[in-house]
Each structure stands twice: as structure tokens, then as C-alpha cells.
Design an enzyme around this catalytic site. Structure first.
Site, PDB file in Angstrom:
ATOM      1  N   ASP A   1       1.012  -1.125  -0.012  1.00 10.40           N
ATOM      2  CA  ASP A   1      -0.061  -0.117   0.042  1.00 10.40           C
ATOM      3  C   ASP A   1       0.935   1.185   0.005  1.00 10.40           C
ATOM      4  O   ASP A   1       2.148   1.147   0.267  1.00 10.40           O
ATOM      5  CB  ASP A   1      -0.897   0.170   1.245  1.00 10.40           C
ATOM      6  CG  ASP A   1      -1.561   1.184   1.424  1.00 10.40           C
ATOM      7  OD1 ASP A   1      -2.428   1.797   0.415  1.00 10.40           O
ATOM      8  OD2 ASP A   1      -1.803   1.787   2.564  1.00 10.40           O
TER       9      ASP A   1
ATOM     10  N   ASP B   1      -0.227   5.099   1.137  1.00  8.28           N
ATOM     11  CA  ASP B   1      -0.461   6.130   2.267  1.00  8.28           C
ATOM     12  C   ASP B   1      -0.426   5.450   3.644  1.00  8.28           C
ATOM     13  O   ASP B   1      -0.816   4.281   3.852  1.00  8.28           O
ATOM     14  CB  ASP B   1      -1.760   6.797   2.096  1.00  8.28           C
ATOM     15  CG  ASP B   1      -1.948   7.754   0.924  1.00  8.28           C
ATOM     16  OD1 ASP B   1      -0.841   8.304   0.841  1.00  8.28           O
ATOM     17  OD2 ASP B   1      -2.974   7.690   0.536  1.00  8.28           O
TER      18      ASP B   1
ATOM     19  N   ASP C   1      -3.227  12.522   0.759  1.00  9.93           N
ATOM     20  CA  ASP C   1      -4.382  13.518   0.514  1.00  9.93           C
ATOM     21  C   ASP C   1      -4.203  14.599   1.481  1.00  9.93           C
ATOM     22  O   ASP C   1      -4.738  15.840   1.252  1.00  9.93           O
ATOM     23  CB  ASP C   1      -5.539  12.890   0.458  1.00  9.93           C
ATOM     24  CG  ASP C   1      -5.708  12.030  -0.871  1.00  9.93           C
ATOM     25  OD1 ASP C   1      -5.175  12.094  -1.983  1.00  9.93           O
ATOM     26  OD2 ASP C   1      -6.341  10.965  -0.699  1.00  9.93           O
TER      27      ASP C   1
ATOM     28  N   ASP D   1      -2.002  -0.998   5.711  1.00  8.19           N
ATOM     29  CA  ASP D   1      -2.291  -0.183   6.960  1.00  8.19           C
ATOM     30  C   ASP D   1      -3.855  -0.229   7.030  1.00  8.19           C
ATOM     31  O   ASP D   1      -4.468  -0.247   8.292  1.00  8.19           O
ATOM     32  CB  ASP D   1      -1.821   1.038   7.164  1.00  8.19           C
ATOM     33  CG  ASP D   1      -2.177   2.066   6.406  1.00  8.19           C
ATOM     34  OD1 ASP D   1      -3.140   2.845   6.817  1.00  8.19           O
ATOM     35  OD2 ASP D   1      -1.963   1.959   5.277  1.00  8.19           O
TER      36      ASP D   1
END
Length: 268
Positions: A32, A34, A43, A203
Site C-alpha cells: 500500500d 499512504d 491527500d 495499514d
């Protein structure tokens, strides 16, 4: 005699082919982005480039659960209306710090590239991910990146789209990582790729969904205390035995490095 030599030649051919297939076997490692590769939600990080480094309530109030991609389209529209340029976004993405130990993990993977096929599946956006990975020097590690399409139009506005449509009720409307992962595995199998094991590093809640596709020989690396880890723990209590993968939680990616090194030692 001729038949004998032909037989020996065929045996050699089959042996060489079997060796080639064995050598082609790798581990598939999925990341992943972020709060996994980078230590922030990208973001939110780019809001550092917004006027006053924040959004007005008129924008923030438009968020709807499950439709974050649409919300971010409005955020980017607002920021560009306020004069934020491509260079500003690029600089913001490049400043996002890596998660603890991630640099060490990348160094290990560069050294062990022959053993791993690495992909990234993220609900962020292609432009931001590429900027961050290139700044970290990690971009060449990844065979493929799956994320929401993004670009800059003729006005210089940062545009964002959904990745795909799907029928998964657990995932946001624009992306199901389970669908992406299973389709990728099927595509690579058709191409002749064989993976001894699959490793998934994540996460978020949207990382739990693809991790349910893992088998008992595979490993899920959820970040400790984050939604993916919590969902795995809750599933273990409410539906014992249904979650198949071995679970190795991490605070620092150094813990991931150590586990992968142990796997490589056993392989040798």
C-alpha cells in the site's frame, strides 16, 4: 543411435526447462502507499500547498463515506482554483517522509530483486505516488503501480478519476484492491509467472479486503494498531480460522525486512 541422441536431447531440454521454471519462481510483494510506504496520508499532506494550509468548511462538508475519490476531485478543483500549480503539488508529495524503517526495507529489496516481484496498490493517485517514490529513489523497484488515474489538463488543473467499478460492498466505490490483486495473479499465471508465496504490506481497512485472498503460506504485514490490523484481530475473534494468512504486525519496516531475510535464508 540417432533415436538415442534424440532421447538424450529431449531429456536435456526438459531438464533445462524445469530449471528455468524453478528459477522463475519468485515471491510477490504488494505494498500500500499512504501510511505504509509513506508515514502520512498524502491527500492530507498536499494541503500544505493550499491557502492557509487548510480547506474551507464548504469543501470539507461534502465528504460522503465510501466516496472519498469524488471528494478529492473537489479538493483538487478548489486548490487549483486558488492558484496551486503542478510544481506545488509535486513539491508537497516529494516532502512526505517515509514510514520508519522503509528506507532500510527498500535497500534490502534492491539487493534481493531477483527474489521479489513488487507491485503497489493504492487508493491515492498515480502522479503523487510517482513523485514520492522517485524522490525516495524507490521507483525502479516496482513492476507495476495500480492507483487512481491523475493528470494535469490544459488549464494546469490537477484532475483525478476513479480506478474502476466493482461490486465489493467492503470497499470504496472507486477501488477494490481484492479485485485488483486477484486479477493480477490470474494475469501473471497466464504469463507463466509462479509465486512461491505472497506478501502484503498495508495499514488501512481497504488493505484488509485484498489480504483475505492470501493463503496460509502467505504473509500479511499490517501496521500495528491501524485499521487493517484491527480488522484482522476482530475477524480472528468473531470467525476463527477464516483468515488464512500468517500475520506479522509491524511498527517499523525493519521488522518486515527481518522477516523477509529469514524467508530468504530458508529458501537458500
Amino acid at each position: 543411435m540417432r533415436r538415442c541422441f534424440e532421447g538424450v536431447g529431449l531429456q536435456c531440454f526438459l531438464k533445462d526447462r524445469a530449471m528455468a521454471v524453478t528459477q522463475d519462481q519468485k515471491y510477490l510483494l504488494i505494498f500500500d502507499f499512504d501510511e505504509t510506504i509513506v508515514n502520512e496520508n498524502s491527500d492530507e499532506s498536499i494541503l500544505q500547498a493550499a491557502p492557509g494550509k487548510q480547506l474551507p468548511e464548504s469543501i470539507r462538508s461534502t465528504y460522503r463515506e465510501g466516496f472519498y475519490n469524488e471528494y478529492m476531485q473537489r479538493v483538487l478543483q478548489y486548490m487549483c482554483d486558488q492558484g496551486v500549480k503542478m510544481a506545488d503539488f509535486k513539491a508537497a508529495y516529494e516532502r512526505i517522509p517515509l514510514s520508519p524503517g522503509m528506507g532500510d526495507l527498500f535497500q534490502l529489496l534492491f539487493k534481493q530483486q531477483d527474489h521479489f516481484e513488487i507491485i503497489l496498490i493504492s487508493d491515492a493517485n498515480m502522479f503523487g505516488i510517482e513523485c514520492a517514490l522517485k524522490a525516495a529513489g524507490a521507483y525502479p523497484l516496482f513492476r507495476k503501480i495500480f492507483s487512481n488515474p491523475s493528470s494535469f489538463d490544459k488549464r494546469g488543473y490537477f484532475t483525478l478519476g476513479p480506478y474502476h467499478s466493482h461490486n465489493c460492498k467492503r470497499c470504496p466505490a472507486n477501488m477494490c484492491k481484492h479485485k485488483i490483486l486477484t486479477e493480477y495473479l490470474a494475469e501473471r499465471a497466464q504469463e507463466g509467472a509462479r509465486f512461491d508465496r505472497v506478501f502484503y504490506v498495508g495499514d488501512g481497512a481497504n488493505d484488509f479486503c485484498p489480504s483475505t485472498a492470501l493463503k496460509s503460506s502467505d504473509v500479511a504485514f499490517p501496521r500495528k494498531g491501524y485499521p487493517m490490523h484491527q480488522l484482522i484481530q476482530e475477524t480472528g475473534k468473531s470467525q476463527p480460522g477464516t483468515y488464512q494468512a500468517t500475520v506479522v504486525p509491524w511498527d517499523s519496516a525493519v521488522e518486515i525486512s527481518r522477516h523477509l531475510q529469514e524467508v530468504l535464508k530458508k529458501k537458500c
